[in-house]
Design a protein around this motif. Structure first.
Motif, PDB file in Angstrom:
ATOM      1  N   LEU A  74       0.831  -1.197   0.000  1.00  0.00           N
ATOM      2  CA  LEU A  74       0.000   0.000   0.000  1.00  0.00           C
ATOM      3  C   LEU A  74       0.868   1.251   0.000  1.00  0.00           C
ATOM      4  O   LEU A  74       0.579   2.237  -0.679  1.00  0.00           O
ATOM      5  N   LEU A  75       1.977   1.165   0.765  1.00  0.00           N
ATOM      6  CA  LEU A  75       2.882   2.312   0.843  1.00  0.00           C
ATOM      7  C   LEU A  75       3.453   2.633  -0.535  1.00  0.00           C
ATOM      8  O   LEU A  75       3.505   3.792  -0.956  1.00  0.00           O
ATOM      9  N   ILE A  76       3.885   1.559  -1.239  1.00  0.00           N
ATOM     10  CA  ILE A  76       4.455   1.768  -2.572  1.00  0.00           C
ATOM     11  C   ILE A  76       3.401   2.330  -3.510  1.00  0.00           C
ATOM     12  O   ILE A  76       3.664   3.264  -4.287  1.00  0.00           O
ATOM     13  N   ALA A  77       2.180   1.816  -3.401  1.00  0.00           N
ATOM     14  CA  ALA A  77       1.100   2.319  -4.252  1.00  0.00           C
ATOM     15  C   ALA A  77       0.871   3.798  -3.992  1.00  0.00           C
ATOM     16  O   ALA A  77       0.706   4.603  -4.917  1.00  0.00           O
ATOM     17  N   LEU A  78       0.883   4.173  -2.710  1.00  0.00           N
ATOM     18  CA  LEU A  78       0.670   5.577  -2.351  1.00  0.00           C
ATOM     19  C   LEU A  78       1.801   6.449  -2.896  1.00  0.00           C
ATOM     20  O   LEU A  78       1.576   7.526  -3.440  1.00  0.00           O
ATOM     21  N   LEU A  79       3.030   5.928  -2.766  1.00  0.00           N
ATOM     22  CA  LEU A  79       4.195   6.673  -3.235  1.00  0.00           C
ATOM     23  C   LEU A  79       4.117   6.910  -4.737  1.00  0.00           C
ATOM     24  O   LEU A  79       4.328   8.029  -5.227  1.00  0.00           O
ATOM     25  N   LEU A  80       3.787   5.841  -5.484  1.00  0.00           N
ATOM     26  CA  LEU A  80       3.655   5.967  -6.936  1.00  0.00           C
ATOM     27  C   LEU A  80       2.569   6.972  -7.277  1.00  0.00           C
ATOM     28  O   LEU A  80       2.719   7.806  -8.168  1.00  0.00           O
ATOM     29  N   SER A  81       1.493   6.893  -6.518  1.00  0.00           N
ATOM     30  CA  SER A  81       0.359   7.782  -6.757  1.00  0.00           C
ATOM     31  C   SER A  81       0.773   9.240  -6.542  1.00  0.00           C
ATOM     32  O   SER A  81       0.431  10.124  -7.331  1.00  0.00           O
ATOM     33  N   ILE A  82       1.528   9.469  -5.466  1.00  0.00           N
ATOM     34  CA  ILE A  82       1.985  10.843  -5.196  1.00  0.00           C
ATOM     35  C   ILE A  82       2.833  11.350  -6.352  1.00  0.00           C
ATOM     36  O   ILE A  82       2.656  12.463  -6.849  1.00  0.00           O
ATOM     37  N   ILE A  83       3.777  10.484  -6.797  1.00  0.00           N
ATOM     38  CA  ILE A  83       4.666  10.912  -7.881  1.00  0.00           C
ATOM     39  C   ILE A  83       3.856  11.227  -9.129  1.00  0.00           C
ATOM     40  O   ILE A  83       4.042  12.263  -9.767  1.00  0.00           O
ATOM     41  N   PHE A  99       0.454  14.750  -2.639  1.00  0.00           N
ATOM     42  CA  PHE A  99       0.167  13.910  -1.485  1.00  0.00           C
ATOM     43  C   PHE A  99      -1.311  14.015  -1.096  1.00  0.00           C
ATOM     44  O   PHE A  99      -1.983  13.005  -0.872  1.00  0.00           O
ATOM     45  N   LEU A 100      -1.817  15.256  -1.044  1.00  0.00           N
ATOM     46  CA  LEU A 100      -3.233  15.443  -0.690  1.00  0.00           C
ATOM     47  C   LEU A 100      -4.134  14.749  -1.705  1.00  0.00           C
ATOM     48  O   LEU A 100      -5.124  14.107  -1.350  1.00  0.00           O
ATOM     49  N   ASP A 101      -3.755  14.885  -2.986  1.00  0.00           N
ATOM     50  CA  ASP A 101      -4.541  14.283  -4.056  1.00  0.00           C
ATOM     51  C   ASP A 101      -4.517  12.759  -3.938  1.00  0.00           C
ATOM     52  O   ASP A 101      -5.548  12.092  -4.034  1.00  0.00           O
ATOM     53  N   ALA A 102      -3.307  12.205  -3.691  1.00  0.00           N
ATOM     54  CA  ALA A 102      -3.171  10.754  -3.576  1.00  0.00           C
ATOM     55  C   ALA A 102      -3.920  10.248  -2.346  1.00  0.00           C
ATOM     56  O   ALA A 102      -4.572   9.199  -2.388  1.00  0.00           O
ATOM     57  N   LEU A 103      -3.838  11.032  -1.269  1.00  0.00           N
ATOM     58  CA  LEU A 103      -4.517  10.648  -0.033  1.00  0.00           C
ATOM     59  C   LEU A 103      -6.018  10.541  -0.263  1.00  0.00           C
ATOM     60  O   LEU A 103      -6.660   9.556   0.124  1.00  0.00           O
ATOM     61  N   GLN A 104      -6.579  11.559  -0.947  1.00  0.00           N
ATOM     62  CA  GLN A 104      -8.027  11.530  -1.142  1.00  0.00           C
ATOM     63  C   GLN A 104      -8.411  10.367  -2.049  1.00  0.00           C
ATOM     64  O   GLN A 104      -9.442   9.728  -1.832  1.00  0.00           O
ATOM     65  N   LEU A 105      -7.539  10.058  -3.038  1.00  0.00           N
ATOM     66  CA  LEU A 105      -7.846   8.921  -3.918  1.00  0.00           C
ATOM     67  C   LEU A 105      -7.851   7.623  -3.122  1.00  0.00           C
ATOM     68  O   LEU A 105      -8.762   6.806  -3.245  1.00  0.00           O
ATOM     69  N   GLN A 106      -6.801   7.454  -2.271  1.00  0.00           N
ATOM     70  CA  GLN A 106      -6.722   6.228  -1.473  1.00  0.00           C
ATOM     71  C   GLN A 106      -7.915   6.102  -0.534  1.00  0.00           C
ATOM     72  O   GLN A 106      -8.491   5.030  -0.376  1.00  0.00           O
ATOM     73  N   LEU A 107      -8.292   7.231   0.101  1.00  0.00           N
ATOM     74  CA  LEU A 107      -9.432   7.201   1.016  1.00  0.00           C
ATOM     75  C   LEU A 107     -10.711   6.853   0.264  1.00  0.00           C
ATOM     76  O   LEU A 107     -11.569   6.139   0.766  1.00  0.00           O
ATOM     77  N   GLN A 108     -10.797   7.373  -0.969  1.00  0.00           N
ATOM     78  CA  GLN A 108     -11.971   7.072  -1.781  1.00  0.00           C
ATOM     79  C   GLN A 108     -12.052   5.589  -2.106  1.00  0.00           C
ATOM     80  O   GLN A 108     -13.098   4.964  -1.995  1.00  0.00           O
ATOM     81  N   ILE A 109     -10.880   5.027  -2.496  1.00  0.00           N
ATOM     82  CA  ILE A 109     -10.867   3.626  -2.914  1.00  0.00           C
ATOM     83  C   ILE A 109     -11.136   2.717  -1.725  1.00  0.00           C
ATOM     84  O   ILE A 109     -11.955   1.807  -1.778  1.00  0.00           O
ATOM     85  N   SER A 110     -10.447   2.997  -0.607  1.00  0.00           N
ATOM     86  CA  SER A 110     -10.563   2.093   0.527  1.00  0.00           C
ATOM     87  C   SER A 110     -11.852   2.314   1.308  1.00  0.00           C
ATOM     88  O   SER A 110     -12.289   1.446   2.048  1.00  0.00           O
ATOM     89  N   ILE A 118     -15.998   8.919   4.155  1.00  0.00           N
ATOM     90  CA  ILE A 118     -16.281  10.308   3.793  1.00  0.00           C
ATOM     91  C   ILE A 118     -16.741  10.301   2.336  1.00  0.00           C
ATOM     92  O   ILE A 118     -16.161   9.603   1.518  1.00  0.00           O
ATOM     93  N   PRO A 119     -17.778  11.066   1.998  1.00  0.00           N
ATOM     94  CA  PRO A 119     -18.223  11.079   0.598  1.00  0.00           C
ATOM     95  C   PRO A 119     -17.114  11.566  -0.334  1.00  0.00           C
ATOM     96  O   PRO A 119     -16.343  12.466   0.035  1.00  0.00           O
ATOM     97  N   PRO A 120     -17.015  10.984  -1.543  1.00  0.00           N
ATOM     98  CA  PRO A 120     -15.888  11.284  -2.440  1.00  0.00           C
ATOM     99  C   PRO A 120     -15.788  12.757  -2.819  1.00  0.00           C
ATOM    100  O   PRO A 120     -14.680  13.280  -2.960  1.00  0.00           O
ATOM    101  N   GLU A 121     -16.929  13.440  -2.938  1.00  0.00           N
ATOM    102  CA  GLU A 121     -16.856  14.841  -3.363  1.00  0.00           C
ATOM    103  C   GLU A 121     -16.133  15.677  -2.317  1.00  0.00           C
ATOM    104  O   GLU A 121     -15.399  16.595  -2.643  1.00  0.00           O
ATOM    105  N   MET A 122     -16.370  15.343  -1.026  1.00  0.00           N
ATOM    106  CA  MET A 122     -15.711  16.099   0.025  1.00  0.00           C
ATOM    107  C   MET A 122     -14.207  15.839   0.000  1.00  0.00           C
ATOM    108  O   MET A 122     -13.412  16.720   0.295  1.00  0.00           O
ATOM    109  N   LEU A 123     -13.844  14.611  -0.372  1.00  0.00           N
ATOM    110  CA  LEU A 123     -12.416  14.299  -0.429  1.00  0.00           C
ATOM    111  C   LEU A 123     -11.735  15.025  -1.577  1.00  0.00           C
ATOM    112  O   LEU A 123     -10.601  15.481  -1.451  1.00  0.00           O
TER     113      LEU A 123
END
Lengths: 308, 388
Positions: free
Chosen positions: A5-14, A252-263, A268-273
Motif C-alpha cells: 500500500l505504501l508503494i502504491a501511495l508513493l507511486l500515486s503521489i509521484i 500527497f493530498l490528491d493521492a490521499l483523497q484517492l486512497q481514502l476514496q478507494i478504501s 467520507i463522501p468522495p466529493e468532500m475528499l
C-alpha cells in the motif's frame, strides 16, 4: 500499513504531483519575467488534447508528446502576444486562455470523436527499459518516462535560472524592466521567451496528464491542477526546489483523497475528499502572507511605438 | 453639408465618446470572426450557423422567452462582476457564489414551511444572498488580512463550490425519488409566480433584474456608500487621504458582489428549475465577466449584454440541432471576447491610430493631450485599464 500500500501511495503521489511541478516550473519562468499566468489551466488542457490527437493520428506516443508541447506552445504564444506585445491585462488574458482552450478542445473533441472523451490511444505510462534494474527496477519502471524528463527539466531549470547569463537576465526583467532596458537588453524578447517556455512546459504537463497518467483525453480532466501549479510557484518562492516540494504536498493530498476514496476507510463522501487539494492550496496561500514579491509581476511594459 | 456632418462625427470620435462606444462593438466582431474561423476549419458554414443561432434566440416566441429566462442569472453574474470591478477587486469567483446561492435558496425553499409566498420568496432570496456572501467571506478576508492574491483564491473557490454542489446534490440532500440526481422540489410557496404561464413558463424573475439594475445605478450615482466604493476603485490612495477605509470598502464591494451572484443562482432555482441539480449552471458566473467588462460600468448596459449573451446560449442549441455545430462554440466566442478585452489597450491604440491617419488637421487640444500621454514614462503599469 503494509509495504504494498505504501508503494502504491508513493507511486500515486509521484504521478499526481508531476503535472503540477512541471506546469509550476513553466509558470516560474513566466512569473520571473513578470507575466502572471492564470492561463496555465488552458495551456495544460491544450497540451493534453493535442498530445492525444498526435498519438491517435501517428500511433506513436512520443510524437503525441511533441504535439502536446506544440499545443501548449500555441496557447503560450497567444498569452505572450497579448501580455507582452499588446500590453494586455495578464489576469484577464489568463482567464480568457483557459476558457478559449477549454472551448476549442471540447469543440474539436466533439467534432472529431463525436463525444466529450477520446478513444484510448497508445500512451507512455511505464518506463520499460528500467525494469531490468535489480530491487528498484519494478518501482522505477512503473512510472512514466515523462516523470524523469520532468526531473531532468527541474535540474536544468535550476542551472538556467541561477547559473547562466540568460537566467540572470530573466531575474532582472522580473524585478525592474526599465533598468534592464537601459542596460541594452531586449525586455520584450526576454518576456516572450519566458512565456513561451511556460507554454512548452505546461503543454508537457498536459501531455503527462493525458498520456503519462492516463491514455485518453476527457472533458475537465485537468480539474484545477493548473491553478494549483500557479499556487505552487508562489509558495515555492519562484525556486525549482520549492515548487517541487509544494507540488509534492498537493500530490500527497490528491493521492490521499484517492486512497481514502478507494478504501472507503473513513466513509467520507468522495466529493468532500476531492476538495482536499484545493483546501490545501488555500491553506498554503494563507500561510505565506509575507511573500517577497517580484517587482514587475503583473505589470505592462509597452513598446514606445504603441504609446498614444 | 456632408463634410460638415463628417467633421462633426470626427470631432465626437476624437473626443472619445463614440470611440469608447465603438471599441466593444469591434471586440464583439473580432470574437465572432474568431469562432467563424474555427467553424470553417471544421467544415461548417459560419453564416448559416450564425443565422440558425439568431433564429433560435429571437425567431420564435419560445426562443425569445428562453432567451429572456436565461438572461436572469447571467445578468446577476454580470452585476456581481461589475460591482467588484468598481471596488477595484475583480470577482472571478462569481460562478462559485452563484452555485452556493442556488444551494442556500433551495434549502430555504424546501425546509422553511408554512409561510405565505410573499414572505417565503424574499426569505429564500435573502438566503441566496447570504450564501453568496458567506462564500466570498474567506477569500475576502484572506486577501485583506493576509495580502493573498485574490484572483487565485477565487479561482480555487470556484472548484470547491463545484465539488460542494455535487456533495449536496448527490449525497447530503439527494432526493430519493428523482429521475436525474437532484434535491427535493422546493415548496410551492417559494416558487416565483409566472409572468407568462405555460406553455412558455416565464417567471417574474426578469423584473428582479431590471429592479436590481436600477437600484445599482442609483446606488453608485446617488448614494454615499456607492460613491465611496467608486472612489476606492478609481484611486485607492486619494480615497485613503479623504479618510475612506479602503479595506472596509473592498470588503463591502466583495460582499455586495457575492450577494448579487448568490441571488442570481437563487432566482434560477426559484423561477426556473424548482430543484437543485448538478449541472444547472453552464458557467453563468463566467458569462458575467466579459459582459461587465464591456458594459462600461453601467448596470443597464449589462442587462442588454446579458440578453445578448443568453441569446447566444439559447440560439446555440438551435444551431446544434439545425446545422450540427456543437453548442460548445459559445465558449469560443466567450473566451475570444475575454482575450480581446484583455488586449483592450491595443484595440484602442489601433482605433486611435486609424483616426489619426484619416484626419490630418488635428486640433491643438488633441495633440497636446497626446504629448502629455507620451511623457508619462515607459512602463505603463495601468492595471486601471480594467476600470470601466
Amino acid at each position: 500499513m503494509n509495504t504494498g500500500l505504501l508503494i502504491a501511495l508513493l507511486l500515486s503521489i509521484i504521478r499526481l504531483s508531476t503535472p503540477m511541478f512541471v506546469a509550476g516550473l513553466g509558470n516560474m519562468y513566466s512569473e520571473r519575467v513578470g507575466v502572471l499566468n492564470l492561463g496555465a489551466e488552458g495551456m495544460m488542457v491544450s497540451g493534453a488534447f493535442a498530445a492525444v490527437l498526435g498519438s491517435y493520428y501517428f500511433g506513436n506516443p512520443w510524437i503525441g508528446v511533441l504535439c502536446g508541447i506544440l499545443g501548449g506552445l500555441i496557447a503560450g504564444a497567444l498569452h505572450a502576444v497579448i501580455c507582452v506585445e499588446f500590453g494586455g491585462i495578464h489576469a484577464i488574458s489568463g482567464i480568457g486562455i483557459t476558457i478559449v482552450f477549454g472551448g476549442i478542445t471540447r469543440f474539436l473533441c466533439i467534432s472529431i470523436f463525436g463525444s466529450t472523451f477520446t478513444p484510448n490511444v497508445s500512451a507512455l505510462r511505464t518506463t520499460d527499459f528500467l525494469a531490468g534494474l535489480p530491487v528498484v527496477g519494478e518501482f522505477l519502471s512503473a512510472i512514466s518516462p515523462l516523470v524523469y524528463i520532468g526531473l531532468i527539466l527541474l535540474v536544468v531549470s535550476y542551472f538556467v535560472i541561477f547559473r547562466t547569463p540568460y537566467g540572470l537576465r530573466v531575474q532582472m526583467v522580473g524585478d525592474d524592466p526599465k533598468t534592464v532596458e537601459t542596460a541594452g537588453i531586449d525586455v520584450w524578447k526576454m518576456r516572450y521567451s519566458g512565456v513561451l517556455i511556460c507554454g512548452v512546459l505546461c503543454g508537457l504537463a498536459g501531455a503527462f496528464m493525458s498520456l503519462g497518467h492516463l491514455d485518453r483525453f476527457f472533458e475537465g480532466m485537468i480539474a484545477g491542477r493548473g491553478m494549483l501549479a500557479v499556487i505552487a510557484v508562489k509558495m515555492g518562492k519562484w525556486e525549482p526546489k520549492g515548487i517541487l516540494l509544494t507540488a509534492l504536498l498537493f500530490g500527497f493530498l490528491d493521492a490521499l483523497q484517492l486512497q481514502l476514496q478507494i478504501s472507503g476507510f473513513l466513509n467520507i463522501p468522495p466529493e468532500m475528499l476531492q476538495i482536499l487539494p484545493f483546501i490545501g492550496g488555500i491553506a498554503v496561500l494563507s500561510m505565506r502572507s509575507d511573500i517577497a514579491r517580484l517587482g514587475a509581476l503583473d505589470t505592462q511594459y509597452l513598446r514606445n511605438k504603441y504609446k498614444f | 453639408m456632408k463634410e460638415k456632418a463628417l467633421s462633426a462625427a470626427l470631432r465626437i470620435w476624437r473626443k472619445g465618446n463614440l470611440k469608447s462606444a465603438f471599441t466593444p462593438i469591434i471586440i464583439i466582431l473580432i470574437s465572432f470572426l474568431f469562432s467563424a474561423i474555427w467553424l470553417l476549419a471544421m467544415g461548417n458554414n459560419p453564416l448559416r450557423a450564425y443565422q440558425a443561432l439568431f433564429a433560435g434566440a429571437f425567431g420564435s416566441t419560445s426562443g425569445f422567452v428562453n432567451t429572456i429566462r436565461l438572461s436572469v442569472p447571467i445578468a446577476f453574474a454580470s452585476f456581481a462582476v461589475l460591482v467588484s470591478i468598481k471596488a477595484n477587486v475583480f470577482n472571478i469567483g462569481a460562478e462559485g457564489q452563484l452555485l452556493m446561492g442556488a444551494f442556500t435558496a433551495t434549502l430555504a425553499g424546501i425546509y422553511i414551511r408554512g409561510l405565505p409566498a410573499f414572505l417565503h420568496i424574499p426569505l429564500a432570496l435573502a438566503a441566496a444572498a447570504l450564501g453568496g456572501m458567506l462564500f466570498v467571506l474567506i477569500p475576502a478576508l484572506l486577501h485583506i488580512k493576509r495580502g493573498v492574491n485574490l484572483l487565485v483564491v477565487l479561482l480555487l473557490t470556484n472548484s470547491i463550490a463545484a465539488f460542494l454542489l455535487q456533495y449536496f446534490v448527490l449525497d447530503a440532500f439527494a432526493s430519493a425519488n428523482a429521475i436525474i440526481p437532484s434535491t427535493e422540489r422546493i415548496l410551492a410557496s417559494a416558487q416565483l409566480p409566472f409572468f407568462i404561464g405555460p406553455p412558455h413558463r416565464l417567471s417574474i424573475a426578469f423584473f428582479f433584474v431590471i429592479i436590481a439594475a436600477i437600484l445599482l445605478e442609483l446606488f453608485f450615482r446617488r448614494s454615499t456608500a456607492g460613491y465611496e466604493i467608486r472612489a476606492v476603485g478609481l484611486n485607492a490612495d486619494a480615497a485613503r487621504y479623504a479618510g475612506i477605509n479602503a479595506n472596509k470598502l473592498k470588503l463591502r464591494g466583495l460582499f455586495l458582489s457575492g450577494a448579487l451572484a448568490g441571488i442570481g443562482g437563487g432566482l434560477e432555482i426559484l423561477g426556473t428549475h424548482y430543484h437543485l441539480y448538478v449541472d444547472f449552471s453552464p458557467g453563468f458566473g463566467f458569462d458575467g465577466i466579459p459582459i461587465a467588462l464591456l458594459s462600461g460600468g453601467s448596470a443597464l448596459v449589462s442587462v442588454v449584454g446579458s440578453i445578448l449573451f443568453s441569446a447566444l446560449r439559447t440560439g446555440s442549441l438551435t444551431m446544434q440541432a439545425r446545422v450540427g455545430v456543437s453548442s460548445e462554440m459559445i465558449s469560443l466566442i466567450q473566451g475570444a471576447l475575454i482575450l480581446c478585452i484583455a488586449s483592450n489597450y491595443f484595440v484602442r491604440y489601433l482605433l486611435n491610430r486609424k483616426s489619426k491617419g484619416s484626419d490630418k488637421d488635428r486640433d491643438k487640444d488633441g495633440s497636446k493631450d497626446k504629448d502629455k500621454d507620451k511623457s508619462e514614462g515607459t512602463d505603463k503599469s495601468d492595471k486601471k485599464a480594467v476600470q470601466p
